[in-house]
Motif scaffolding. Sequence first.
Motif, short mmCIF file in Angstrom:
data_model
loop_
_atom_site.label_atom_id
_atom_site.label_comp_id
_atom_site.label_asym_id
_atom_site.label_seq_id
_atom_site.Cartn_x
_atom_site.Cartn_y
_atom_site.Cartn_z
N ILE A 1 -2.06 1.81 9.18
CA ILE A 1 -1.23 1.83 7.98
C ILE A 1 -1.06 3.23 7.44
CG2 ILE A 1 -1.88 -0.52 7.35
CD1 ILE A 1 -3.85 0.64 5.34
N GLU A 2 -1.93 4.18 7.87
CA GLU A 2 -1.85 5.54 7.34
C GLU A 2 -0.86 6.36 8.17
OE1 GLU A 2 -4.22 4.86 4.15
OE2 GLU A 2 -3.13 6.69 4.64
N GLY A 3 0.38 5.95 8.20
CA GLY A 3 1.39 6.65 8.97
C GLY A 3 2.75 6.06 8.76
N ARG B 1 1.22 -3.24 5.88
CA ARG B 1 0.88 -2.60 4.61
C ARG B 1 1.21 -3.52 3.43
NH1 ARG B 1 3.50 3.29 5.05
NH2 ARG B 1 2.58 3.49 2.97
N VAL B 2 1.30 -4.81 3.71
CA VAL B 2 1.56 -5.83 2.69
C VAL B 2 0.38 -6.80 2.68
CG1 VAL B 2 3.07 -7.70 2.00
CG2 VAL B 2 4.05 -5.61 2.93
N ARG B 3 -0.10 -7.16 1.51
CA ARG B 3 -1.22 -8.08 1.42
C ARG B 3 -0.99 -9.08 0.29
NH1 ARG B 3 -6.32 -4.83 -1.38
NH2 ARG B 3 -5.47 -4.77 -3.51
N VAL B 4 -1.86 -10.10 0.25
CA VAL B 4 -1.82 -11.10 -0.80
C VAL B 4 -2.29 -10.48 -2.11
CG1 VAL B 4 -2.79 -13.28 -1.57
CG2 VAL B 4 -2.18 -12.97 0.82
N PRO B 5 -1.61 -10.70 -3.24
CA PRO B 5 -2.07 -10.13 -4.51
C PRO B 5 -3.45 -10.64 -4.89
CG PRO B 5 0.17 -10.94 -4.70
CD PRO B 5 -0.35 -11.44 -3.40
N GLU B 6 -4.24 -9.77 -5.49
CA GLU B 6 -5.57 -10.15 -5.95
C GLU B 6 -5.47 -10.67 -7.39
OE1 GLU B 6 -8.04 -6.76 -5.37
OE2 GLU B 6 -8.40 -7.23 -3.28
N GLN B 7 -5.06 -11.91 -7.54
CA GLN B 7 -4.94 -12.55 -8.85
C GLN B 7 -5.18 -14.05 -8.67
OE1 GLN B 7 -0.91 -11.20 -9.47
NE2 GLN B 7 -0.15 -13.22 -9.06
N LEU C 1 0.85 -1.20 0.00
CA LEU C 1 0.00 0.00 0.00
C LEU C 1 0.88 1.24 0.00
CD1 LEU C 1 -2.79 1.28 0.11
CD2 LEU C 1 -2.70 1.11 2.61
N SER C 2 0.96 1.95 -1.15
CA SER C 2 1.78 3.16 -1.30
C SER C 2 1.01 4.37 -0.78
CB SER C 2 2.15 3.37 -2.77
OG SER C 2 2.78 4.61 -2.95
N VAL C 3 1.67 5.13 0.12
CA VAL C 3 1.04 6.33 0.66
C VAL C 3 1.01 7.43 -0.38
CG1 VAL C 3 1.20 8.09 2.44
CG2 VAL C 3 1.71 5.72 3.00
N THR C 4 2.11 7.57 -1.13
CA THR C 4 2.20 8.67 -2.10
C THR C 4 1.26 8.47 -3.27
OG1 THR C 4 4.05 7.53 -3.15
CG2 THR C 4 4.57 9.17 -1.49
N GLU C 5 1.10 7.21 -3.73
CA GLU C 5 0.23 6.96 -4.88
C GLU C 5 -1.18 6.53 -4.47
OE1 GLU C 5 1.83 4.68 -8.03
OE2 GLU C 5 3.91 5.28 -7.65
N ASN C 6 -1.39 6.29 -3.15
CA ASN C 6 -2.70 5.96 -2.61
C ASN C 6 -3.32 4.75 -3.33
OD1 ASN C 6 -4.82 6.25 -0.82
ND2 ASN C 6 -5.97 7.63 -2.17
N ARG C 7 -2.50 3.73 -3.57
CA ARG C 7 -3.01 2.52 -4.19
C ARG C 7 -2.06 1.36 -3.87
NH1 ARG C 7 -0.66 1.20 -9.29
NH2 ARG C 7 0.97 2.67 -9.92
N TRP C 8 -2.52 0.15 -4.16
CA TRP C 8 -1.71 -1.05 -3.94
C TRP C 8 -0.79 -1.28 -5.13
CZ3 TRP C 8 -1.66 -3.49 0.67
CH2 TRP C 8 -2.72 -3.25 1.53
N LEU C 9 0.51 -1.51 -4.86
CA LEU C 9 1.49 -1.74 -5.91
C LEU C 9 1.99 -3.19 -5.82
CD1 LEU C 9 3.64 1.50 -5.52
CD2 LEU C 9 1.72 1.10 -7.07
#
Length: 546
Positions: free
Chosen positions: A156-158, A103-109, A69-77
């Motif tokens: 995660i927002e910090g 801030r790490v999760r399982v990929p949605e694929q 979860l990228s704070v600067t891009e506000n999306r999952w990379l």
Amino acid sequence: LAMPVAVPVVDRRFRPGCLVLVRSGDGTWYPKKIQSWNSEALSYDFEDVKGVAEESVQPLPPGTEVEYLSVTENRWLLTTVKGYTPETGTYVTTVKSAASGDRVRVPEQETTDVGGSVVAPSVWALVSSVVKVVTEAAEMIPSLFECGVCRGPFTIEGVQLDCGHRYCNTCISTLVNEFMQADISRPMICALGNCTRALSNEEIRAFLSESEFQRYVDVREGRIRASPGHRIVNCVRPGCISWEVPEGQPYVECPTCSKSFCPLCKRDPHARVPCSEAEEYHRLNTLSAEAQNRASMLFIEELEQQDNAERIRRVDCPVCMEQVELESCVTLDCEHPMCTDCFSNYLTGKIEGGEVGDEQLVCPIQDCRTAITALQVEAAVGREIYERFLRYRIDQWQPEDDSRRVQCPSPNCAFFLVRPGQEEAQCPECQSAFCPSCVEASHVGQTCDAAREARAARRAEADAEIAVASLAARSGWQQCPVCKVRTERSRGCNNMTCTSPQCKGKTKYCYICGQVPQGNHFPQGIYADSCVNVSEEEYRARREGS
């Protein structure tokens, strides 16, 4: 689906919310989010299972594909795990060197490669609730930290800096933006308590655009440097430029976006009003027509003064106490100005006295210990003095490790480094070999004292040989042509017989010319001072000349 994982057990416990691998009863490893740590049972609790032992919980292995979860891009990379740092509880990934585990999760694929094994969709279905928790963090994840500025809770927002202080995204973004509008030539310091730790480039980069971060790096690395009498100003608008303006200019206008502002306090132009009163000035300017008229008149006056580009500004030199033009001054890194003549004379005196160390070559103002750089020295003194400065610096320099700096004994040759205990050094310039300890001829396998004594003995032997040769020449002694032993004739004829241990009486030679007699070698007799090779006059002249 079994996934063999060969990851060593770490001592540091995982934090709540961290994505890890959990081993089931049949040895299968599943990705799950930690819910809490049970300190009494020394076990982890997850949403669907409680009391999991420490040895059954491991970090994601290198090569695992996850989403960050990228704070600067506000999306999952989408990224790949490169390792895990137990001291900080963070993953090293291809997009973030210190990615918090929450801030790490399982990929949605449909299929995902984890640790070299392909995981089917059914496995990811087991953690679908965890994915939902991550995507709806505000409602479902409990507050883990408290912002050190606003005291608000966040998960995660910090961020957590290397010094341990935590900020929510709102506060850290505000602090970084304020810093970018100030003097970014100095490092950004953590704002909490008495902390003196400077933020790293990576920590600052997370809250800046690429253009803003590049501007920050250019200023910090000295690629944008102000000339004497000027300063670097950063535009107050994010992502804009930095440029150079004269010192003392009351307001500036950005050449890119045309934004006008005070270069000191970054507020809108406030004419001759001090920066400390600028906020009140702008408040009155918006409320009072009289204040508006006054500000307009002052602003127009300042514009007229700015149009006079040839105006002369003068300052007092703290060394000679004379007033000089600001353009004729040198401003050091400590902001102390002085006239170029005083600065040049000061540097020349220091260099000629050999005082060129970092603690010696400093600002001449009392109690100021700001070091003077090599670039400032080069710009202020002549070529000869600057080369002498460099030689002194080289002579005083010592390596940080155990290596030693030596100079080749050949005249005007090179300096170079040798390793500790090295018995022989070879000059990279002239290729001559010598001992780096005594700087004499190489004597591998022999101590310096023993080599020194051997050289002294050889010199004494050579001196004795020279003395004997000189005495032999003065006395007219002759050498045997075979064994070279010197002989002094005390009486008798000139037909000498050598009785040395080598010749043992077998060699005959002429005492007049030193050659082996052949035929009628002594026409005047063996007692005469002549032979077929040397006349009597030549022999007498030789004896008298010696």
